[in-house]
Design an enzyme around this catalytic site. Structure first.
Site, PDB file in Angstrom:
ATOM      1  N   GLU A 213      -7.267  -3.338  -3.852  1.00  0.00           N
ATOM      2  CA  GLU A 213      -8.624  -3.097  -3.383  1.00  0.00           C
ATOM      3  C   GLU A 213      -9.042  -1.682  -3.767  1.00  0.00           C
ATOM      4  OE1 GLU A 213     -10.787  -4.384   0.693  1.00  0.00           O
ATOM      5  OE2 GLU A 213      -9.147  -2.963   0.916  1.00  0.00           O
TER       6      GLU A 213
ATOM      7  N   ASP B 145       0.788  -1.243   0.000  1.00  0.00           N
ATOM      8  CA  ASP B 145       0.000   0.000   0.000  1.00  0.00           C
ATOM      9  C   ASP B 145       0.814   1.285   0.000  1.00  0.00           C
ATOM     10  OD1 ASP B 145      -2.015  -1.865   0.290  1.00  0.00           O
ATOM     11  OD2 ASP B 145      -2.539  -1.305   2.328  1.00  0.00           O
TER      12      ASP B 145
ATOM     13  N   GLU C  85      -7.920   5.156  -4.054  1.00  0.00           N
ATOM     14  CA  GLU C  85      -6.771   5.701  -3.333  1.00  0.00           C
ATOM     15  C   GLU C  85      -5.530   5.723  -4.221  1.00  0.00           C
ATOM     16  OE1 GLU C  85      -7.182   5.189   1.370  1.00  0.00           O
ATOM     17  OE2 GLU C  85      -7.119   3.243   0.350  1.00  0.00           O
TER      18      GLU C  85
END
Length: 768
Positions: A534, A457, A538
């Site tokens: 996911e 991430d 973002e």
């Protein structure tokens, strides 16, 4: 005279530099970067990022390419399958597994289905003269890799590339064995003795050996290829059908072994388009140089006139049809519709009084917007939550500014600076940045979401920081100077968006997959389904941050890179997460959108809950001005929002409940999303006292909806010759044009419909 606080901070910095503060330690090795500080080793008991031993000696000298579709090779002594697409391949002690996945519909406890394309029933290729060694990454192109399976002086090398239907194998000596998962029938036997085509379990595979190869059947499930001396190579392919002309096509291109792959991008600001050029370099192993056979994904071939009449057979895959192109090069042109840092103030209308009240309330609690407690046990103090908090403060700052509350703007600006400088300054005992030169990355502590342990991430986390830093720099350019705090921001940019290849400090585009067109979130590629992402939204937030940071700092190359990634990823999202063109999702798939995308499957779920509002919302947040791309298909928004009530009732019928979260959780996100299609309906559903996601405020939410009510919804038929622009259209046809000028000189912005807007330095201009 310095204040007591200033003296304290000065002594603290000195003590940290000398390793005298508990937890810092001499081994932490602080390094100054402008006004900031990062550390060359973790503090105290903090664990470093993982090693990546699955690399050859040459690759160990370069930064490790984490968060890629093949990253499992680097970290796992027994790597998972690689979803190359259309093929899957897996390295093992037995050899190289090659398979053509097919669709599996999997019912879930959520009473929906997931679509899986598993690596299953492969053919296995191995040398006869020696056993393959451990798999290591030996070379990387932009969408191709070489995998070494050497053992001492013996070498087995495999080349694969995204979209390419071949696995190309070289062995240093001896013959090859091909094991089948079931009895195979030879098909397409013809005059070319080099070719072994087999029908196995309803699928067609072909092996292409060198001139002089002798294919011998050992049993119904095993073949041996006797290779001539000095010709230790073959290609293995899966075919989309068993037509003779398809086998002939594959034979022509089987001997073009890929040696490199490269994507180049060009942002044409005058046309507001991104042109991406994909070039595969190949080496002919024998015969004529027929070049490669490439497989194009839907986002590459859909509405692409430059390849429309050149496409051949297609594979059915987890990403829809991958269509074949016999060419070493092709181009994809993507429209970039832009965004502005913020929207103008709301000056009239029935919602103005409520906005004024909410803004006052949010400003009163301004210090609560960003978590401040530095404690490893506080899960909202990691870089992710700090980034969301600073971004929330800067988004509210823009609202206060546009509504004329300059005092409130300055208060929020000061708070955002304070929190970013605390982290960037290396003052925290638990909250800090570590540059790991061994792996080639910047990581943050305390670790959360396995951002350190599994390198997950990074683009999500750092995207919030970069976007917030750009918002600060718009108001205070000196703050962003490299000798102040800009150097630390550039360090985060380099971690996720280094555009140079072959560097030792950071890998090329860490999270971004240039060929599949979107990012990957998992750093080490755990699990049987390949890498995954996911929150596509973002990722887009990160690329918007690059555009804005590049503009405000005058870094044109970074700005153009951000435009390329923003335009490409938003297009990929519309295909693979939202399927707005109807080209990807299986007919059995019951949901409107995908929330979790893997190399080999897609699903409607999250990592932490199966609550439907969060499943839907994770691919919407953070909803900022850069989120207007989601308004391209208003009918899709209405269809998506129309499923929310039914999904919730189904969730409740399964015995689930809302004891841990509000029943209207994230209602602000859905109100803003709906406003992109129908602002009036969104305002009617909005509850000023309802749930608000931790990355947003009530004021920003209401300002967003009131702005769209006044300006209309996004108009994607009009673009402009500057990256910071937006156009809206009301139901009566009236347009609103916005443009932002981050430079120090006046800017004349030309829109594609002929409108010209003059924008003063450092300001937002609006015209109807």
């Amino acid at each position: 005279m310095p204040t007591v606080r200033q003296l304290f901070d000065l002594f603290r910095i000195l003590f940290v530099a000398c390793g005298l503060i508990a937890g810092a330690g001499a081994g932490a090795q602080p390094v100054k970067l402008g006004a900031g500080t990062y550390f060359l080793a973790p503090k105290g008991k903090d664990a470093p990022p993982p090693a990546a031993p699955g690399r050859t000696e040459a690759m160990m000298k370069l930064a490790a390419p984490t968060s890629q579709w093949y990253s499992t090779l680097l970290f796992n002594p027994e790597p998972e399958a690689l979803f190359v697409q259309p093929l899957t391949v897996r390295t093992s002690k037995a050899g190289l597994e090659v398979a053509l996945p097919s669709k599996t519909v999997v019912p879930t406890e959520r009473k929906d289905v997931e679509i899986h394309y598993p690596h299953r029933d492969p053919i296995v290729i191995s040398p006869l003269a020696f056993a393959p060694g451990p798999a290591k990454l030996a070379r990387r192109g932009d969408w191709s890799i070489d995998v070494s399976m050497g053992q001492g002086a013996d070498e087995m090398t495999v080349s694969v590339a995204r979209g390419m239907p071949y696995a190309q194998v070289r062995i240093s000596r001896g013959d090859v064995r091909v094991r089948l998962p079931a009895a195979g029938e030879r098909v397409g036997a013809g005059p070319d003795a080099r070719v072994l085509a087999l029908r196995v379990g309803g699928k067609t595979y072909a092996l292409f050996g060198p001139t002089g190869v002798a294919w011998e059947s050992v049993s119904a499930t095993e073949w041996v290829g006797r290779l001539p001396a000095g010709k230790g190579y073959l290609s293995a392919a899966a075919l989309p059908d068993d037509k003779p002309e398809t086998l002939a096509l594959f034979t022509r291109h089987a001997y073009a072994f890929v040696t490199d792959s490269r994507v180049d991008w060009r942002y044409d600001s005058a046309a507001s388009k991104v042109v991406s050029t994909f070039t595969a370099t190949t080496q002919p192993m024998e015969g004529a140089d027929n070049g490669p056979l490439l497989g194009l994904y839907p986002h590459q071939w859909f509405n692409n006139a430059s390849v429309a009449d050149k496409l051949g057979p297609a594979f059915e895959t987890v990403r829809g049809k991958i269509r074949l192109l016999a060419a070493p090069r092709f181009e994809v042109t993507t429209v970039y519709n832009g965004f502005v840092p913020h929207w103008p103030g709301v000056t009239a209308g029935p919602g103005l009084d409520q906005l004024t009240d909410l803004l006052k309330a949010d400003l009163r609690r301004r210090r609560e917007l960003i978590p401040i407690k530095e404690n490893k046990d506080n899960w909202r103090v990691s870089a992710y939550w700090q980034g969301k908090g600073v971004a929330r403060a800067t988004q509210l700052m823009a609202v206060a500014e546009q509504q004329g509350d300059m005092t409130g703007r300055d208060q929020l600006l000061a708070i955002a600076k304070e929190r970013m400088e605390f982290w960037f300054g290396g003052q925290g005992s638990a909250s800090y940045f570590h540059l790991d030169k061994r792996l080639g990355t910047v990581v943050t502590y305390p670790d959360e979401f396995f951002a350190v342990e599994q390198m997950n991430d990074h683009h999500f986390h750092y995207g919030y920081w970069i976007r917030a830093a750009a918002e600060i720099a718009l108001r205070d350019p000196k703050w962003a100077a490299k000798d102040q705090w800009g150097g630390m921001v550039d360090l985060l940019v380099a971690d996720i968006a280094t555009a140079e290849r072959g560097r030792a400090d950071f890998p090329f585009l860490r999270n971004f997959d240039p060929y599949e067109g979107h990012s990957w979130a998992s750093g080490v590629g755990l699990g049987e389904w390949g890498n995954n992402q996911e929150s596509s939204s973002e990722a887009v937030n990160a690329w918007a941050g690059l555009i804005l940071w590049g503009e405000v700092t005058g870094n044109k190359a970074l700005r153009d890179l951000g435009v390329y990634m923003y335009a490409t990823e938003t297009d990929a999202i519309n295909h693979y997460w939202f399927d707005i063109h109807g080209l990807v999702f299986a007919p059995e798939y019951k949901n409107v959108e995908v929330s979790m995308l893997f190399g080999g499957k897609y699903a409607h779920n999250t990592w932490w809950t199966d609550e439907p509002r969060q499943i839907k919302g994770i691919n919407l947040l953070p909803v900022t001005t850069a989120s207007a791309y989601m308004g391209r298909e208003p009918k899709f928004i209405l269809r998506s929002m129309g499923t929310l009530e039914g999904d919730t009732q189904l969730y409740l019928s399964r015995g689930k409940g809302y004891s841990d979260v509000p029943k209207d959780i994230w209602q602000d996100i859905f109100a803003k999303y709906l406003a992109l299609a129908d602002p009036a309906a969104a305002l009617a559903k909005w509850d000023r006292w309802g749930s608000v996601e931790l990355g947003d405020t009530r004021s920003h939410t209401l300002h967003w909806m009131l702005s769209l009510q006044a300006m209309g919804t996004p108009d994607f038929s009009v673009s402009a010759d500057t990256p910071l622009h937006a156009v809206f259209r009301r139901p009566d046809g009236q347009k609103t044009y916005l443009a932002y000028n981050a430079s120090a000189a006046p800017l004349a912005v030309r829109f594609s419909d002929g409108k010209v807007l003059t924008v003063a330095p450092g300001s937002l201009a609006r015209s109807n």
